[in-house]
Each structure stands twice: as structure tokens, then as C-alpha cells.
Design a protein around this motif. Structure first.
Motif, PDB file in Angstrom:
ATOM      1  N   VAL A  97      47.131 -15.895   7.527  1.00 52.10           N
ATOM      2  CA  VAL A  97      46.990 -14.442   7.342  1.00 52.10           C
ATOM      3  C   VAL A  97      47.078 -13.734   8.688  1.00 52.10           C
ATOM      4  O   VAL A  97      47.782 -12.721   8.828  1.00 52.10           O
ATOM      5  CB  VAL A  97      45.658 -14.109   6.630  1.00 52.10           C
ATOM      6  CG1 VAL A  97      45.398 -12.611   6.613  1.00 52.10           C
ATOM      7  CG2 VAL A  97      45.643 -14.679   5.223  1.00 52.10           C
ATOM      8  N   GLN A  98      46.393 -14.270   9.678  1.00 50.39           N
ATOM      9  CA  GLN A  98      46.417 -13.649  11.006  1.00 50.39           C
ATOM     10  C   GLN A  98      47.829 -13.656  11.596  1.00 50.39           C
ATOM     11  O   GLN A  98      48.255 -12.677  12.214  1.00 50.39           O
ATOM     12  CB  GLN A  98      45.436 -14.354  11.934  1.00 50.39           C
ATOM     13  CG  GLN A  98      43.991 -14.046  11.585  1.00 50.39           C
ATOM     14  CD  GLN A  98      43.018 -14.834  12.441  1.00 50.39           C
ATOM     15  OE1 GLN A  98      43.246 -16.005  12.750  1.00 50.39           O
ATOM     16  NE2 GLN A  98      41.934 -14.183  12.827  1.00 50.39           N
ATOM     17  N   GLN A  99      48.562 -14.746  11.406  1.00 54.47           N
ATOM     18  CA  GLN A  99      49.942 -14.817  11.902  1.00 54.47           C
ATOM     19  C   GLN A  99      50.830 -13.790  11.205  1.00 54.47           C
ATOM     20  O   GLN A  99      51.646 -13.124  11.837  1.00 54.47           O
ATOM     21  CB  GLN A  99      50.520 -16.214  11.688  1.00 54.47           C
ATOM     22  CG  GLN A  99      50.005 -17.242  12.658  1.00 54.47           C
ATOM     23  CD  GLN A  99      50.598 -18.615  12.362  1.00 54.47           C
ATOM     24  OE1 GLN A  99      51.136 -18.858  11.297  1.00 54.47           O
ATOM     25  NE2 GLN A  99      50.480 -19.511  13.335  1.00 54.47           N
ATOM     26  N   LEU A 100      50.642 -13.643   9.901  1.00 54.84           N
ATOM     27  CA  LEU A 100      51.434 -12.681   9.148  1.00 54.84           C
ATOM     28  C   LEU A 100      51.153 -11.255   9.600  1.00 54.84           C
ATOM     29  O   LEU A 100      52.076 -10.468   9.819  1.00 54.84           O
ATOM     30  CB  LEU A 100      51.155 -12.830   7.652  1.00 54.84           C
ATOM     31  CG  LEU A 100      51.947 -11.923   6.725  1.00 54.84           C
ATOM     32  CD1 LEU A 100      53.441 -12.209   6.838  1.00 54.84           C
ATOM     33  CD2 LEU A 100      51.478 -12.110   5.295  1.00 54.84           C
ATOM     34  N   VAL A 101      49.877 -10.928   9.775  1.00 55.60           N
ATOM     35  CA  VAL A 101      49.502  -9.585  10.222  1.00 55.60           C
ATOM     36  C   VAL A 101      50.046  -9.331  11.626  1.00 55.60           C
ATOM     37  O   VAL A 101      50.579  -8.252  11.913  1.00 55.60           O
ATOM     38  CB  VAL A 101      47.975  -9.388  10.160  1.00 55.60           C
ATOM     39  CG1 VAL A 101      47.558  -8.114  10.854  1.00 55.60           C
ATOM     40  CG2 VAL A 101      47.498  -9.383   8.714  1.00 55.60           C
ATOM     41  N   ALA A 102      49.960 -10.322  12.496  1.00 55.57           N
ATOM     42  CA  ALA A 102      50.448 -10.171  13.870  1.00 55.57           C
ATOM     43  C   ALA A 102      51.963  -9.988  13.916  1.00 55.57           C
ATOM     44  O   ALA A 102      52.488  -9.351  14.822  1.00 55.57           O
ATOM     45  CB  ALA A 102      50.044 -11.378  14.708  1.00 55.57           C
ATOM     46  N   SER A 103      52.661 -10.512  12.913  1.00 54.06           N
ATOM     47  CA  SER A 103      54.123 -10.415  12.911  1.00 54.06           C
ATOM     48  C   SER A 103      54.626  -9.019  12.541  1.00 54.06           C
ATOM     49  O   SER A 103      55.813  -8.752  12.643  1.00 54.06           O
ATOM     50  CB  SER A 103      54.718 -11.441  11.941  1.00 54.06           C
ATOM     51  OG  SER A 103      54.484 -11.031  10.606  1.00 54.06           O
ATOM     52  N   THR A 104      53.725  -8.128  12.142  1.00 54.61           N
ATOM     53  CA  THR A 104      54.159  -6.795  11.707  1.00 54.61           C
ATOM     54  C   THR A 104      53.970  -5.741  12.781  1.00 54.61           C
ATOM     55  O   THR A 104      54.011  -4.559  12.486  1.00 54.61           O
ATOM     56  CB  THR A 104      53.396  -6.361  10.442  1.00 54.61           C
ATOM     57  OG1 THR A 104      52.002  -6.336  10.734  1.00 54.61           O
ATOM     58  CG2 THR A 104      53.680  -7.282   9.277  1.00 54.61           C
ATOM     59  N   ASP A 155      57.113  -0.397  10.070  1.00 52.67           N
ATOM     60  CA  ASP A 155      56.292  -1.486  10.610  1.00 52.67           C
ATOM     61  C   ASP A 155      54.808  -1.112  10.578  1.00 52.67           C
ATOM     62  O   ASP A 155      53.958  -1.948  10.244  1.00 52.67           O
ATOM     63  CB  ASP A 155      56.695  -1.816  12.048  1.00 52.67           C
ATOM     64  CG  ASP A 155      58.086  -2.431  12.142  1.00 52.67           C
ATOM     65  OD1 ASP A 155      58.541  -3.008  11.123  1.00 52.67           O
ATOM     66  OD2 ASP A 155      58.699  -2.320  13.215  1.00 52.67           O
ATOM     67  N   ILE A 156      54.514   0.128  10.931  1.00 50.05           N
ATOM     68  CA  ILE A 156      53.122   0.589  10.907  1.00 50.05           C
ATOM     69  C   ILE A 156      52.589   0.562   9.476  1.00 50.05           C
ATOM     70  O   ILE A 156      51.472   0.129   9.211  1.00 50.05           O
ATOM     71  CB  ILE A 156      53.008   2.000  11.532  1.00 50.05           C
ATOM     72  CG1 ILE A 156      53.357   1.932  13.018  1.00 50.05           C
ATOM     73  CG2 ILE A 156      51.620   2.577  11.328  1.00 50.05           C
ATOM     74  CD1 ILE A 156      53.532   3.287  13.679  1.00 50.05           C
ATOM     75  N   ARG A 157      53.418   1.015   8.518  1.00 49.72           N
ATOM     76  CA  ARG A 157      53.033   0.983   7.109  1.00 49.72           C
ATOM     77  C   ARG A 157      52.781  -0.444   6.640  1.00 49.72           C
ATOM     78  O   ARG A 157      51.763  -0.745   6.015  1.00 49.72           O
ATOM     79  CB  ARG A 157      54.130   1.617   6.252  1.00 49.72           C
ATOM     80  CG  ARG A 157      53.781   1.617   4.764  1.00 49.72           C
ATOM     81  CD  ARG A 157      54.994   1.755   3.899  1.00 49.72           C
ATOM     82  NE  ARG A 157      55.849   0.578   4.057  1.00 49.72           N
ATOM     83  CZ  ARG A 157      57.003   0.420   3.466  1.00 49.72           C
ATOM     84  NH1 ARG A 157      57.499   1.391   2.718  1.00 49.72           N
ATOM     85  NH2 ARG A 157      57.709  -0.668   3.638  1.00 49.72           N
ATOM     86  N   ASP A 158      53.706  -1.359   6.950  1.00 45.93           N
ATOM     87  CA  ASP A 158      53.555  -2.758   6.537  1.00 45.93           C
ATOM     88  C   ASP A 158      52.296  -3.371   7.123  1.00 45.93           C
ATOM     89  O   ASP A 158      51.576  -4.110   6.439  1.00 45.93           O
ATOM     90  CB  ASP A 158      54.778  -3.570   6.955  1.00 45.93           C
ATOM     91  CG  ASP A 158      56.030  -3.168   6.192  1.00 45.93           C
ATOM     92  OD1 ASP A 158      55.909  -2.429   5.186  1.00 45.93           O
ATOM     93  OD2 ASP A 158      57.131  -3.587   6.621  1.00 45.93           O
ATOM     94  N   HIS A 159      52.024  -3.067   8.383  1.00 43.75           N
ATOM     95  CA  HIS A 159      50.816  -3.595   9.037  1.00 43.75           C
ATOM     96  C   HIS A 159      49.562  -3.077   8.319  1.00 43.75           C
ATOM     97  O   HIS A 159      48.632  -3.846   8.053  1.00 43.75           O
ATOM     98  CB  HIS A 159      50.805  -3.192  10.516  1.00 43.75           C
ATOM     99  CG  HIS A 159      49.674  -3.775  11.282  1.00 43.75           C
ATOM    100  ND1 HIS A 159      49.671  -5.086  11.718  1.00 43.75           N
ATOM    101  CD2 HIS A 159      48.487  -3.245  11.673  1.00 43.75           C
ATOM    102  CE1 HIS A 159      48.536  -5.322  12.355  1.00 43.75           C
ATOM    103  NE2 HIS A 159      47.803  -4.213  12.337  1.00 43.75           N
ATOM    104  N   ALA A 160      49.539  -1.799   7.996  1.00 38.19           N
ATOM    105  CA  ALA A 160      48.378  -1.219   7.301  1.00 38.19           C
ATOM    106  C   ALA A 160      48.185  -1.850   5.930  1.00 38.19           C
ATOM    107  O   ALA A 160      47.053  -2.163   5.521  1.00 38.19           O
ATOM    108  CB  ALA A 160      48.551   0.292   7.180  1.00 38.19           C
ATOM    109  N   ILE A 161      49.273  -2.068   5.209  1.00 37.61           N
ATOM    110  CA  ILE A 161      49.181  -2.685   3.881  1.00 37.61           C
ATOM    111  C   ILE A 161      48.626  -4.096   3.982  1.00 37.61           C
ATOM    112  O   ILE A 161      47.733  -4.500   3.221  1.00 37.61           O
ATOM    113  CB  ILE A 161      50.563  -2.680   3.194  1.00 37.61           C
ATOM    114  CG1 ILE A 161      50.944  -1.247   2.828  1.00 37.61           C
ATOM    115  CG2 ILE A 161      50.553  -3.561   1.958  1.00 37.61           C
ATOM    116  CD1 ILE A 161      52.382  -1.107   2.372  1.00 37.61           C
ATOM    117  N   LEU A 162      49.141  -4.875   4.925  1.00 42.75           N
ATOM    118  CA  LEU A 162      48.647  -6.247   5.091  1.00 42.75           C
ATOM    119  C   LEU A 162      47.168  -6.272   5.491  1.00 42.75           C
ATOM    120  O   LEU A 162      46.419  -7.146   5.057  1.00 42.75           O
ATOM    121  CB  LEU A 162      49.498  -6.996   6.121  1.00 42.75           C
ATOM    122  CG  LEU A 162      50.894  -7.370   5.629  1.00 42.75           C
ATOM    123  CD1 LEU A 162      51.715  -7.953   6.773  1.00 42.75           C
ATOM    124  CD2 LEU A 162      50.817  -8.334   4.473  1.00 42.75           C
TER     125      LEU A 162
END
Length: 90
Positions: A52-59, A66-73
Motif C-alpha cells: 500500500v505504501q509503495q502504491l501511494v508513493a508511486s502517485t 496525480d494529486i487526485r489519484d494520490h488523495a483517492i489512494l
């Protein structure tokens, strides 16, 4: 939280008593069945926290998408929201 099986027995017993007393129609007690619960039934397993942390860091990024995707994750990961609980504008 109480188990289903004892509640089922209690309700069936109560309605058998109520049938004998004439408080309700016959057959209600016989119609009470507990839901079938299987051994492996339960909450689905989620991904490992490292993944999960790797996925969040990849956004990371400055693009609005990108900001939207990061917030959703982050909503998914931190608050445990499900995909149906997060509405995404196209």
C-alpha cells in the motif's frame, strides 16, 4: 457481539412457547433458520501495508490528476473506504 446460533435458538424457543399460548400462528418457530455461515467466510484479505505504501508513493506528482489519484489512494488506505464510497469526477 452475540453469535447467531444462540439467538436463533432463543427465537425458536420463544415462538414455540408463543404458539402453545396462542399468541401467534403455528409454524413460525419452524420457519426460523440461522443464516448459513461457512468456515472461510469473512472479510477479504487486503494487500500488505508495504505494498500500500509503495502504491501511494508511486502517485506523487504535480499534475491535477496525480494529486487526485494520490488523495483517492490515501482515502482507501487510511480510512478504509471502498471504491463505491469514493466518487471520482471524470
Amino acid at each position: 457481539m452475540p453469535r447467531v446460533r444462540p439467538i436463533e435458538r432463543w427465537l425458536r424457543s420463544f415462538f414455540r412457547h408463543a404458539e402453545v399460548r396462542g399468541w401467534c400462528r403455528r409454524g413460525i418457530a419452524a420457519a426460523i433458520d440461522a443464516p448459513r455461515l461457512f468456515k472461510q467466510e469473512g472479510l477479504p484479505g487486503g494487500p500488505a501495508w508495504d505494498d500500500v505504501q509503495q502504491l501511494v508513493a508511486s502517485t506523487g506528482g504535480e499534475d491535477p490528476r496525480d494529486i487526485r489519484d494520490h488523495a483517492i489512494l490515501m482515502l482507501f488506505a487510511i480510512y478504509g473506504l471502498r471504491s463505491g464510497e469514493v466518487r471520482v469526477a471524470p
